[in-house]
Motif scaffolding. Structure first.
Motif, mmCIF file in Angstrom:
data_model
loop_
_atom_site.group_PDB
_atom_site.id
_atom_site.type_symbol
_atom_site.label_atom_id
_atom_site.label_comp_id
_atom_site.label_asym_id
_atom_site.label_seq_id
_atom_site.Cartn_x
_atom_site.Cartn_y
_atom_site.Cartn_z
ATOM 1 N N ILE B 210 0.382 -1.181 -0.191
ATOM 2 C CA ILE B 210 -0.153 0.338 0.321
ATOM 3 C C ILE B 210 0.599 0.914 -0.232
ATOM 4 N N GLY B 211 2.194 0.980 0.403
ATOM 5 C CA GLY B 211 3.267 2.196 0.955
ATOM 6 C C GLY B 211 2.890 2.937 2.382
ATOM 7 N N SER B 247 13.965 7.710 -6.828
ATOM 8 C CA SER B 247 13.998 8.317 -8.459
ATOM 9 C C SER B 247 13.127 9.602 -8.696
ATOM 10 N N SER B 248 12.228 9.460 -7.579
ATOM 11 C CA SER B 248 10.806 9.988 -8.017
ATOM 12 C C SER B 248 11.835 11.788 -7.363
ATOM 13 N N ASN B 277 4.827 10.908 1.556
ATOM 14 C CA ASN B 277 3.451 10.519 1.691
ATOM 15 C C ASN B 277 2.483 10.239 0.515
ATOM 16 N N ARG B 278 2.729 11.938 -0.309
ATOM 17 C CA ARG B 278 2.509 12.067 -2.410
ATOM 18 C C ARG B 278 2.960 10.793 -2.933
ATOM 19 N N ILE B 279 4.000 10.659 -2.916
ATOM 20 C CA ILE B 279 4.487 9.651 -3.321
ATOM 21 C C ILE B 279 3.971 8.146 -3.535
ATOM 22 N N LYS B 282 0.613 7.806 -4.707
ATOM 23 C CA LYS B 282 0.995 7.297 -5.936
ATOM 24 C C LYS B 282 1.383 6.008 -6.300
ATOM 25 N N PHE B 283 2.378 5.512 -6.461
ATOM 26 C CA PHE B 283 2.522 4.337 -6.586
ATOM 27 C C PHE B 283 2.386 3.127 -5.934
#
Lengths: 338, 382
Positions: B210-211, B247-248, B277-279, B282-283
């Motif tokens: 989930i991240g 990488s982001s 948290n935003r990244i 997204k992933f």
């Protein structure tokens, strides 16, 4: 050329099979502990235990013969003291002592074969963990399941898989982390050794030291105090708000709410009352479920409040600043009753 | 929840069709170690029977043909004694299962094909509130996923597959992807290495996918006094989530200074945490963590009919080309009259159906789908 563990390793890791072999080879008899020249070793073991009971790691390191005998006397002392808390604490600090030595050995040892041998003797033979140590970087590599089964016993967020270097089914750790990972198992290994020891006659000198230590330390570990909850944690408040608005709570949130309320001492009737506002409230089902959670129905297991970690992953966590460092909502807003 | 209106015609019709299906499709090729599994089923009156066990598929099929359940479940767990009460079953491990559901993806079109059915009178409302027909009942929602929904969920499924293969290193032969039969996909991982994971370990896996819970410290940003400091981890930042985040931001193991500037530009430690948290959002993949974390759960049996739709839980060998409304629709096409509760359009078995009248004559697979969804009833006058 086959590499063997040297005497310095036996001194640091006296729980290894090689150390037991040494004692067997010397045909050592427990009665020999009553000889005056053994007092030094017995005193050393007492000093080590007292250090550990005070929460300190005993880092003195002597010749391997002395270390092996000191380890043996420590186990005999712990066994004779017969206090569960002493066994647990000493086992943990003995594990931490080993951790300190092992971490250094794995990072500074130049011989890669020696490193491999240490890893095999401790990680593989004792705990069935396949681990590879890179000879130049000292980075350790172990499989995801081997990592998870150990890391899941750690509460700190840094041990969650997401915070690790993971690739192709392996987790990469530095040596400190790899060694820390087996602390619980090492501690359990020592604890189990003590528990399973069969001693028919404890040497008099050790027995008298054990009696002194028991007298000194019994009663010190009664620490289960009563607590009073001054404020509900935000996760519980949020669930209560939803229920009070007459909206349905997901099953996991109901589980959290009920186990929490039972854990802080609410009666089953009081917990059932909380759920009366749910749109799908059914008294019979709610009663059964609450009684089940309280351990009075079904499996007769009393369910614990889910950990903060679990609540985070179930989207039930609404942490505030005061939640920092908590591992279970039950710790929030409580004050010791004096 | 069972959405079927409990009329004699509905129940008889569905039971006949389901029985015929189980009689003709008695193979269940994706059911392994049957003697170690707990089975359970939901009857048409919603009662659930659990703690069943079968020695072989023949015994299971006999039970299905004789009792004709609405839904059939089996445990992800392997037990020494599957039919004993839960604490006496002797748990021997469990497959790792992941569930992705369309309703968790917040797809914009979702509400366009969602229906709100009254729990008392069965009336189909246009929005979720007190029923406008009887003024008493509350509504529950059901949805008929559209092409866009399936495209979105397949994308999510592909992300999950990537995590399983590349990060967790699970071999292809241990991963089976199934369409759930309604609005989701189930990933069954029967890798023996993963079988013994306890619930906490599985929770760590779900958080990974989930991240959830990525710490700034893992990429080298630590809180320090009132600010922050940079100290990259010895184990590197070029694997797993660390790599995704690095990488982001366009950084690598040698970009300490760049990382420092990035943290400063985001407003310090807390600001950087928000960026992370935003990244991760997204992933990360939208899986249902409770499903995966539970080591005693029962799951819909592959090859069985989903009582919420009449579609079958079907193995999906190629996500891209899989068409749920065609590939999982296995029932009869003999025609039957139904009473519709609302006008609607659906596509099943590659046929479009535009149903505008109260009484419609449709193939059985359409009738089963709509009756299971609670949007139609079998007409008394056939």
């Amino acid at each position: 050329m086959s590499i063997k563990l040297g005497s310095s390793e036996l001194a640091k890791y006296p729980f290894l099979q090689e150390a037991s072999d040494y004692i067997q080879e010397t045909k050592f008899d427990f009665a020999e502990f009553d000889r005056p020249e053994m007092i030094h070793i017995i005193n050393r073991a007492v000093e080590k235990l007292e250090n550990e009971l005070k929460g300190k790691i005993y880092s003195n390191l002597d010749e391997y013969e002395i270390e092996i005998m000191t380890f043996l006397v420590s186990l005999l002392l712990i066994k004779s003291i017969g206090l569960e808390e002493v066994s647990k604490k000493c086992s943990l600090f003995e594990a931490m002592r080993v951790e300190r030595f092992l971490s250094t050995d794995l990072s500074v040892e130049r011989s890669s074969q020696k490193k491999k041998l240490l890893v095999q003797k401790i990680f593989q033979d004792l705990f069935d963990i396949n681990i590879d140590v890179d000879s130049t970087s000292s980075i350790c590599k172990l499989s995801v399941p081997d990592y998870l089964l150990r890391a899941s016993k750690m509460y700190e967020q840094e041990w969650k898989l997401i915070n690790r270097s993971v690739k192709d089914g392996y987790v990469y750790l530095d040596t400190d982390e790899a060694v820390r990972l087996i602390r619980n198992e090492l501690s359990n290994l020592i604890y189990t050794r003590v528990k399973n020891m069969k001693v028919y006659e404890v040497p008099i000198l050790i027995k008298s030291k054990a009696d002194e230590l028991r007298k000194k330390y019994s009663g010190r570990y009664v620490y289960r105090n009563q607590f009073k909850i001054l404020e509900y944690p935000p996760c519980i408040k949020h669930a209560m708000e939803i229920i009070n608005k007459g909206e349905n709570l997901p099953h996991s949130a109901r589980f959290m709410l009920a186990t929490y309320m039972l854990a802080i001492g609410k009666t089953e009737e009081e917990v059932i009352e909380i759920f009366k506002n749910s749109p799908d409230y059914n008294e019979k089902i709610t009663r059964y479920q609450v009684e089940h959670l309280a351990g009075k129905k079904g499996s007769h297991i009393k369910y614990s409040v889910p950990s903060c970690d679990r609540l985070r992953s179930e989207d039930l966590c609404f942490a505030v600043k005061e939640c920092e460092n908590l591992i279970n909502p039950i710790q929030f807003g409580r004050r010791k009753l004096t | 929840m069972n959405q079927i209106e409990y009329t004699n015609e509905n129940i008889k019709f569905l039971k006949d069709i389901f029985r015929k299906y189980y009689f003709e499709n008695k193979y269940f090729p994706y059911l392994y170690s049957i003697e170690k599994r707990e089975f359970g089923y939901r009857k048409f009156d919603s009662l659930v029977v659990r703690h069943l066990s079968f020695k072989n598929i023949g015994e299971l099929v006999v039970e299905l043909v004789r009792n004709v359940p609405l839904d059939v479940y089996y445990s992800n767990a392997y037990y020494g004694f599957p039919s004993n009460p839960i604490n006496e079953k002797q748990w021997e491990g469990a497959d790792l299962i992941f569930d992705i559901d369309i309703k968790d993806l917040n797809i914009p079109c979702f509400h366009e094909h969602t229906y709100y059915i009254c729990n008392l009178c069965g009336f189909v409302n246009s929005e979720q509130k007190l029923c406008v027909n009887c003024n008493k009942g509350k509504t529950y929602d059901i949805s008929i996923p559209c092409k866009r929904c399936f495209t979105a969920i397949k994308k999510e499924a592909a992300k999950l597959l990537e995590f399983l293969r590349s990060d967790l290193g699970i071999e292809e032969k241990f991963i089976e992807v199934f369409f759930s039969g309604n609005a989701g996909f189930h990933f069954h991982v029967n890798d023996p290495g993963m079988r013994n994971l306890d619930s906490n370990s599985r929770s760590s896996v779900t958080d990974y996918i989930i991240g959830n819970g990525f710490m700034c410290e893992s990429i080298g940003v630590r809180k320090y006094r009132n600010g922050f400091m940079i100290k990259l981890p010895k184990s590197g930042i070029m694997n797993g989530w660390r790599k995704k985040i690095a990488s982001s931001f366009g950084i690598n193991q040698k970009s300490e200074l760049k990382l420092k500037h990035l943290v400063e530009a985001s407003g310090g430690y807390d600001g950087f945490r928000n960026e992370i948290n935003r990244i991760t959002k997204k992933f990360g993949v939208h899986i249902d963590s409770q499903v995966t974390n539970d080591i005693h759960r029962v799951f819909r049996l592959p090859g069985s009919i989903n009582g919420k739709s009449g579609l079958t839980k079907t193995k999906c060998d190629d996500l891209e080309s899989f068409n749920p409304n065609n590939d999982a629709c296995m029932l009869d096409d003999s025609e039957v009259y139904i009473n519709l509760k609302t006008k609607l359009k659906i596509n099943l078995k590659n046929n479009n159906f535009k149903l505008d009248n109260v009484l419609e004559k449709v193939p059985s697979y359409v009738a089963v789908y709509l009756v299971c969804k609670g949007l139609a009833t079998i007409s008394k006058n056939q």
